[in-house]
Motif scaffolding. Structure first.
Motif, PDB file in Angstrom:
ATOM      1  N   MET A  25      53.867  28.894  26.429  1.00 30.68           N
ATOM      2  CA  MET A  25      54.044  28.542  27.968  1.00 30.68           C
ATOM      3  C   MET A  25      53.873  27.280  28.026  1.00 30.68           C
ATOM      4  O   MET A  25      54.196  25.989  27.997  1.00 30.68           O
ATOM      5  CB  MET A  25      53.185  29.380  29.131  1.00 30.68           C
ATOM      6  CG  MET A  25      53.035  28.798  29.805  1.00 30.68           C
ATOM      7  SD  MET A  25      51.571  27.406  30.822  1.00 30.68           S
ATOM      8  CE  MET A  25      50.335  28.440  30.329  1.00 30.68           C
ATOM      9  N   ALA A  26      52.756  26.726  26.430  1.00 31.64           N
ATOM     10  CA  ALA A  26      51.806  25.470  27.442  1.00 31.64           C
ATOM     11  C   ALA A  26      52.683  24.452  26.365  1.00 31.64           C
ATOM     12  O   ALA A  26      52.523  23.532  27.025  1.00 31.64           O
ATOM     13  CB  ALA A  26      50.382  25.511  26.348  1.00 31.64           C
ATOM     14  N   ARG A  27      53.616  24.986  24.973  1.00 34.71           N
ATOM     15  CA  ARG A  27      53.638  24.474  24.279  1.00 34.71           C
ATOM     16  C   ARG A  27      55.309  23.724  25.101  1.00 34.71           C
ATOM     17  O   ARG A  27      55.960  22.765  25.180  1.00 34.71           O
ATOM     18  CB  ARG A  27      54.315  24.372  22.857  1.00 34.71           C
ATOM     19  CG  ARG A  27      55.169  23.831  22.258  1.00 34.71           C
ATOM     20  CD  ARG A  27      55.251  24.579  20.606  1.00 34.71           C
ATOM     21  NE  ARG A  27      55.497  23.628  19.427  1.00 34.71           N
ATOM     22  CZ  ARG A  27      55.613  23.576  18.624  1.00 34.71           C
ATOM     23  NH1 ARG A  27      55.767  25.100  18.193  1.00 34.71           N
ATOM     24  NH2 ARG A  27      55.738  22.619  17.585  1.00 34.71           N
ATOM     25  N   ARG A  28      55.970  24.160  26.173  1.00 30.66           N
ATOM     26  CA  ARG A  28      56.858  24.425  26.252  1.00 30.66           C
ATOM     27  C   ARG A  28      56.262  22.708  27.593  1.00 30.66           C
ATOM     28  O   ARG A  28      57.526  22.253  28.360  1.00 30.66           O
ATOM     29  CB  ARG A  28      57.541  25.554  27.405  1.00 30.66           C
ATOM     30  CG  ARG A  28      58.204  26.367  26.617  1.00 30.66           C
ATOM     31  CD  ARG A  28      59.011  27.223  27.725  1.00 30.66           C
ATOM     32  NE  ARG A  28      57.620  27.713  28.555  1.00 30.66           N
ATOM     33  CZ  ARG A  28      57.258  29.260  27.945  1.00 30.66           C
ATOM     34  NH1 ARG A  28      58.270  29.499  26.501  1.00 30.66           N
ATOM     35  NH2 ARG A  28      57.037  29.676  29.221  1.00 30.66           N
ATOM     36  N   THR A  29      55.590  22.755  27.903  1.00 27.61           N
ATOM     37  CA  THR A  29      55.049  21.649  29.475  1.00 27.61           C
ATOM     38  C   THR A  29      54.949  20.876  28.574  1.00 27.61           C
ATOM     39  O   THR A  29      54.760  19.458  29.053  1.00 27.61           O
ATOM     40  CB  THR A  29      54.255  22.250  30.406  1.00 27.61           C
ATOM     41  OG1 THR A  29      54.748  23.502  31.184  1.00 27.61           O
ATOM     42  CG2 THR A  29      53.981  21.457  31.223  1.00 27.61           C
ATOM     43  N   ASP A  30      54.087  21.673  27.545  1.00 22.30           N
ATOM     44  CA  ASP A  30      53.125  19.519  26.555  1.00 22.30           C
ATOM     45  C   ASP A  30      53.136  19.722  25.622  1.00 22.30           C
ATOM     46  O   ASP A  30      53.401  20.494  24.446  1.00 22.30           O
ATOM     47  CB  ASP A  30      51.656  20.305  26.300  1.00 22.30           C
ATOM     48  CG  ASP A  30      50.627  19.227  26.181  1.00 22.30           C
ATOM     49  OD1 ASP A  30      51.263  18.119  26.205  1.00 22.30           O
ATOM     50  OD2 ASP A  30      49.142  19.657  26.085  1.00 22.30           O
TER      51      ASP A  30
END
Length: 239
Positions: A25-30
């Protein structure tokens, strides 16, 4: 055509699975998440190696092994701290603007708080959530501030009739004037003070049950359901 896999409840996922889902989830946004994690690990490991090399006796193989292992652990610790911070920021960015985003953020509140999402809403999908904790009762609204004014006033009056001796706060989540941005919502609520003792919580919750029992059985508002933050919260706490 194959059906989309049914979303897994984070409460039923293992610690490892929660960590993996939080990372995805974090990698998709960041997009800079991996470089930040790698950099923080190397920085922590290098600083740890230098410190332990100076503080610990390094004569012999055991001393070197202890120094290296300690440095690696410090690097991992720093990387996890950075991961928790950036994952939290990414989660808020992903939820921003979604109906029910405030309710998902309120799950970050720790023990001693009781959150009831969507205690009131209208057909335009303006929503009021309720939090009970040390400050008393906090009504959290999200949606159009003009429409929320009347909705929250009605809820305030209803709660006042059953818990007149308990402070009732009103907070509107948003980016406008007088509103509280989503990333700052939890800290804002925690800073509202301490007017209710833990021993009084049971009585307040019982009185609120009577209020909720008289509500109409109306369907929940439609719209996307924000990603649960529980897995990320547990990873940040190290549990």
């Amino acid at each position: 055509m194959a059906k989309d896999p049914k979303p897994v409840d984070p409460d039923k996922m293992s610690r490892t699975a929660q960590f993996v889902e939080t990372f995805k989830m974090a990698r998709r946004t960041d997009s800079r998440l991996v470089p930040w994690l790698l950099g923080s690990f190397l920085l922590g490991a290098a600083a740890g190696f230098a410190v332990f090399w100076l503080l610990l006796p390094t004569d012999g193989v055991i001393g070197v092994i202890v120094t290296v292992v300690s440095a690696l652990l410090l690097g991992i610790l720093l990387a996890m701290i950075v991961f928790g911070q950036r994952a939290q920021k990414a989660a808020y960015a992903q939820m921003e603007g979604q109906p029910g985003a405030a309710a998902a953020a309120l799950r970050m509140l720790r023990r001693g708080w009781k959150t009831d999402p969507v205690v009131a809403f209208n057909k335009q999908q303006d929503i009021v959530h309720r939090v009970v904790g040390p400050p008393g009762i906090v009504l959290v609204g999200e949606g159009n501030p003009n429409r929320l004014r009347q909705l929250m006033t009605n809820e305030h009056r209803k709660h006042e009739r059953v818990v007149a001796d308990v402070p009732i706060h009103e907070v509107v989540c948003g980016n406008g004037e007088g509103q509280v941005p989503l990333p700052k919502l939890v800290k804002h609520i925690q800073k509202l003070g301490k007017a209710v003792k833990p021993a009084e919580m049971t009585d307040i919750l019982n009185r609120l049950k009577a209020l909720d029992a008289n509500r109409s059985n109306i369907p929940l508002p439609k719209g996307p359901v924000p990603t649960s933050m529980k897995g990320m919260r547990q990873n940040m706490r190290g549990r």
